[in-house]
Design an enzyme around this catalytic site. Structure first.
Site, PDB file in Angstrom:
ATOM      1  N   GLU A 237     -17.310  61.683 -70.177  1.00  0.00           N
ATOM      2  CA  GLU A 237     -17.366  62.342 -71.494  1.00  0.00           C
ATOM      3  C   GLU A 237     -18.334  61.533 -72.340  1.00  0.00           C
ATOM      4  OE1 GLU A 237     -16.016  65.103 -72.507  1.00  0.00           O
ATOM      5  OE2 GLU A 237     -14.996  65.461 -70.611  1.00  0.00           O
ATOM      6  N   CYS A 271     -17.934  62.273 -81.081  1.00  0.00           N
ATOM      7  CA  CYS A 271     -18.885  62.834 -80.109  1.00  0.00           C
ATOM      8  C   CYS A 271     -19.246  64.263 -80.506  1.00  0.00           C
ATOM      9  CB  CYS A 271     -18.295  62.779 -78.708  1.00  0.00           C
ATOM     10  SG  CYS A 271     -16.662  63.498 -78.579  1.00  0.00           S
TER      11      CYS A 271
HETATM   12  P1  NAD Z   1     -20.193  52.520 -74.697  1.00  0.00           P
HETATM   13  O1  NAD Z   1     -20.765  53.322 -73.600  1.00  0.00           O
HETATM   14  O2  NAD Z   1     -20.994  51.373 -75.218  1.00  0.00           O
HETATM   15  O3  NAD Z   1     -18.785  51.889 -74.264  1.00  0.00           O
HETATM   16  C1  NAD Z   1     -17.676  52.680 -73.871  1.00  0.00           C
HETATM   17  C2  NAD Z   1     -16.773  51.855 -72.968  1.00  0.00           C
HETATM   18  O4  NAD Z   1     -17.439  51.621 -71.726  1.00  0.00           O
HETATM   19  C3  NAD Z   1     -16.404  50.477 -73.486  1.00  0.00           C
HETATM   20  O5  NAD Z   1     -15.062  50.200 -73.140  1.00  0.00           O
HETATM   21  C4  NAD Z   1     -17.372  49.559 -72.761  1.00  0.00           C
HETATM   22  O6  NAD Z   1     -16.905  48.230 -72.656  1.00  0.00           O
HETATM   23  C5  NAD Z   1     -17.461  50.235 -71.408  1.00  0.00           C
HETATM   24  N1  NAD Z   1     -18.700  50.034 -70.655  1.00  0.00           N
HETATM   25  C6  NAD Z   1     -19.963  49.903 -71.134  1.00  0.00           C
HETATM   26  N2  NAD Z   1     -20.842  49.796 -70.116  1.00  0.00           N
HETATM   27  C7  NAD Z   1     -20.128  49.900 -68.962  1.00  0.00           C
HETATM   28  C8  NAD Z   1     -20.468  49.898 -67.576  1.00  0.00           C
HETATM   29  N3  NAD Z   1     -21.721  49.740 -67.166  1.00  0.00           N
HETATM   30  N4  NAD Z   1     -19.481  50.056 -66.676  1.00  0.00           N
HETATM   31  C9  NAD Z   1     -18.191  50.230 -67.072  1.00  0.00           C
HETATM   32  N5  NAD Z   1     -17.810  50.220 -68.375  1.00  0.00           N
HETATM   33  C10 NAD Z   1     -18.765  50.064 -69.308  1.00  0.00           C
HETATM   34  O7  NAD Z   1     -19.838  53.577 -75.829  1.00  0.00           O
HETATM   35  P2  NAD Z   1     -19.304  53.313 -77.310  1.00  0.00           P
HETATM   36  O8  NAD Z   1     -20.434  52.782 -78.126  1.00  0.00           O
HETATM   37  O9  NAD Z   1     -18.038  52.539 -77.236  1.00  0.00           O
HETATM   38  O10 NAD Z   1     -18.916  54.789 -77.784  1.00  0.00           O
HETATM   39  C11 NAD Z   1     -19.792  55.627 -78.480  1.00  0.00           C
HETATM   40  C12 NAD Z   1     -20.352  56.708 -77.577  1.00  0.00           C
HETATM   41  O11 NAD Z   1     -19.280  57.407 -76.944  1.00  0.00           O
HETATM   42  C13 NAD Z   1     -21.136  57.767 -78.309  1.00  0.00           C
HETATM   43  O12 NAD Z   1     -22.316  58.076 -77.608  1.00  0.00           O
HETATM   44  C14 NAD Z   1     -20.215  58.968 -78.320  1.00  0.00           C
HETATM   45  O13 NAD Z   1     -20.856  60.206 -78.443  1.00  0.00           O
HETATM   46  C15 NAD Z   1     -19.504  58.816 -77.024  1.00  0.00           C
HETATM   47  N6  NAD Z   1     -18.221  59.533 -77.040  1.00  0.00           N
HETATM   48  C16 NAD Z   1     -18.075  60.655 -76.264  1.00  0.00           C
HETATM   49  C17 NAD Z   1     -16.894  61.388 -76.310  1.00  0.00           C
HETATM   50  C18 NAD Z   1     -16.686  62.643 -75.472  1.00  0.00           C
HETATM   51  O14 NAD Z   1     -15.545  63.045 -75.305  1.00  0.00           O
HETATM   52  N7  NAD Z   1     -17.726  63.272 -74.955  1.00  0.00           N
HETATM   53  C19 NAD Z   1     -15.875  60.969 -77.139  1.00  0.00           C
HETATM   54  C20 NAD Z   1     -16.068  59.836 -77.927  1.00  0.00           C
HETATM   55  C21 NAD Z   1     -17.248  59.117 -77.862  1.00  0.00           C
END
Ligand code: NAD
Length: 469
Positions: A237, A271
């Site tokens: 997501e 999001c």
């Molecule tokens: P992010 O990708 O930086 O981090 C999300 C999570 O993933 C964190 O727990 C992080 O530690 C972990 N992570 C990061 N890199 C990783 C990897 N290589 N392998 C495994 N885990 C990893 O995102 P964020 O900044 O926390 O969140 C914001 C983003 O999330 C925005 O782009 C937003 O649109 C998106 N988002 C999407 C939805 C949806 O349902 N489509 C919902 C909420 C947020």
């Protein structure tokens, strides 16, 4: 952290920052590689028994989790305000939704079986079988809903779970884990904390069958690539660049009120927030005026302040990104109707910002801002607007605003995204599937997608005539 039914310290720790002050207010445990191994092992050992649990027992456990959480909503919400920044009322709503998600899954079937064919020769059934251990990796904007929504679905389909919340917002998830730690058999739910590296360990782990990831497109691509080492299932997501299309027949005031609410909710860190608006030229001026009035009248402050509408941006990195995108837009000739720079106070505050005079080709229109900034653009020909909305690699959601919902639905069908709302935007209910097209994600969550996403299919062909073999 919660590992194998025990509440344990991390082998090291990291600071958690209150975005309203910009200062650290607590330490969170950081999971070591050995602790991660323990959590996956515990989840793997617990899974067969969890899958075999009778429906009644399972249902009682999930209900008990919901009830225990509902008694602690205030404490959970207060912690959520401190680490995430959102207004207290919104934090309470989020905590209550989590109770509802466990309650909803308490009704999940214990076995999923359907007949695919029934002929004189054979009966063919399809069973759905749990995948095993699922890693749930969550972001910081809705730290509880996005973590425990997936957790509840995975538990409901009789998988066991290792959850890793965002390093920006680990504490509310840890508190939830603590409250319900003795509800589940040991190992069924594990919660570990740490940075991206802990997420990477989970994604690479041989005994993790699936990753439910919510986060940025960049990390989602890394998760997808790393998952290929063991061909894990993934649900991704990811981000969006949702558009609102305001038609010629819309009421500009009502549409502006709706779009403002859905663009600025959670300070734009959603999001499925409206991230760009296309407004018919005949409504454009009135629409922008109403938006501007609302933006100027908004109360931005600490989530604990009385009457506050919008809290801070969650973290410094995200604040810097929003600043950078607005500065770039200004340099490209954007007119700032409201907001346009951070508040001059401690913490990561950025006020609701309305921009006009820019179009595609400017970063804030083309990229995901994930903050309280809305670029508004006029159109005269709906075909042109549809094409501009669709000209993106994202495909999460869009909306159409009109006094004629049937006409709006015709426009909606031309928009390329997983969901299109009419006269609203971003509303989700757990019984309706949700997911993105293109680079907004892979797979869907919620509703009828839950079972399909979190189980393997198994076909059994049962002959009706005795075989001679
Ligand atoms: P992010 O990708 O930086 O981090 C999300 C999570 O993933 C964190 O727990 C992080 O530690 C972990 N992570 C990061 N890199 C990783 C990897 N290589 N392998 C495994 N885990 C990893 O995102 P964020 O900044 O926390 O969140 C914001 C983003 O999330 C925005 O782009 C937003 O649109 C998106 N988002 C999407 C939805 C949806 O349902 N489509 C919902 C909420 C947020």
């Amino acid at each position: 952290m919660l590992i194998g039914g025990k509440l344990v310290q991390g082998e090291s720790s990291f600071s958690v920052i209150n975005p309203s002050s910009g200062s650290a207010f607590a330490k969170a445990p950081a999971c070591s590689k050995a602790q991660l191994e323990d959590s996956v092992r515990a989840a793997k050992e617990a899974q067969p028994k969890w899958a075999a649990l009778a429906k009644q027992e399972f249902s009682a456990i999930m209900k008990s989790a919901a009830q225990k959480l509902s008694q602690k909503v205030d404490a959970i919400a207060e912690l959520l305000v401190k680490e995430q920044g959102k207004p207290l009322a919104a934090a309470k709503e989020e905590a209550l939704i989590v109770c509802g998600l466990f309650m909803l899954q308490s009704k999940a079937e214990s076995e999923y079986e359907r007949v695919l064919a029934d002929t004189p020769k054979e009966r063919v059934i399809e069973r759905r079988v749990p995948l095993g251990v699922v890693a749930v990796i969550a972001p910081w904007n809705y730290p509880l809903i996005l973590a425990f929504g997936r957790v509840a679905e995975c538990l409901g389909t009789r998988n066991t779970v290792v959850l890793k919340p965002s390093p920006y917002t680990p504490l509310s998830a840890l508190l939830v884990a603590e409250i319900i730690s003795d509800v589940f058999p040991p190992g069924v739910l594990n919660v570990v904390c740490g940075g991206d590296d802990v997420g990477e360990w989970l994604v690479e782990h041989e005994d993790v069958a699936k990753v439910c990831f919510t986060g940025s497109v960049k990390s989602g691509k890394a998760v997808q690539a790393a998952s290929s080492s063991t061909l894990k299932r993934t649900t991704l997501e990811l981000g969006g660049n949702d558009a609102a299309v305001v038609l010629e027949d819309a009421d500009p005031q009502k549409a502006a009120e709706g779009v403002f609410a859905k663009a600025m909710r959670n300070s734009g860190q959603v999001c499925i927030a409206v991230k760009r608006a296309y407004v018919h030229a005949s409504q454009y001026e009135a629409f922008v005026n109403h938006l501007t009035m609302m933006a100027k009248g908004a109360h931005v402050g600490d989530g604990f302040e009385k009457g506050v509408h919008f809290g801070p941006i969650n973290n410094k990195m995200q604040l810097e990104r929003v600043k950078e995108l607005v500065e770039d837009a200004k340099a490209q000739g954007a007119k700032v109707h409201a907001g346009g720079e951070p508040l001059k106070r401690d913490g990561f505050f950025y006020p609701p910002t309305i921009l006009t005079g820019i179009s595609e080709g400017v970063r804030i229109v083309d990229e995901e801002q994930f903050g309280p900034v809305l670029p508004v653009m006029p159109f005269t020909d709906i075909k042109d607007a549809v094409q501009r909305v669709n000209d993106t690699t994202f495909g999460l959601g869009n909306s159409v605003w009109s006094t004629n919902p049937e006409k709006a639905a015709e426009v909606a069908a031309q928009l390329r995204s997983g969901t299109v709302w009419i006269n609203s935007h971003g509303d989700l209910t757990p019984d309706i599937p949700f997911g993105g097209w293109g680079q907004s994600g892979v797979g869907r969550v919620q509703g009828s997608s839950t079972v399909e996403s979190n189980t393997n299919a198994q076909v059994i062909r049962i002959p009706k005539v005795q075989s001679k073999l």
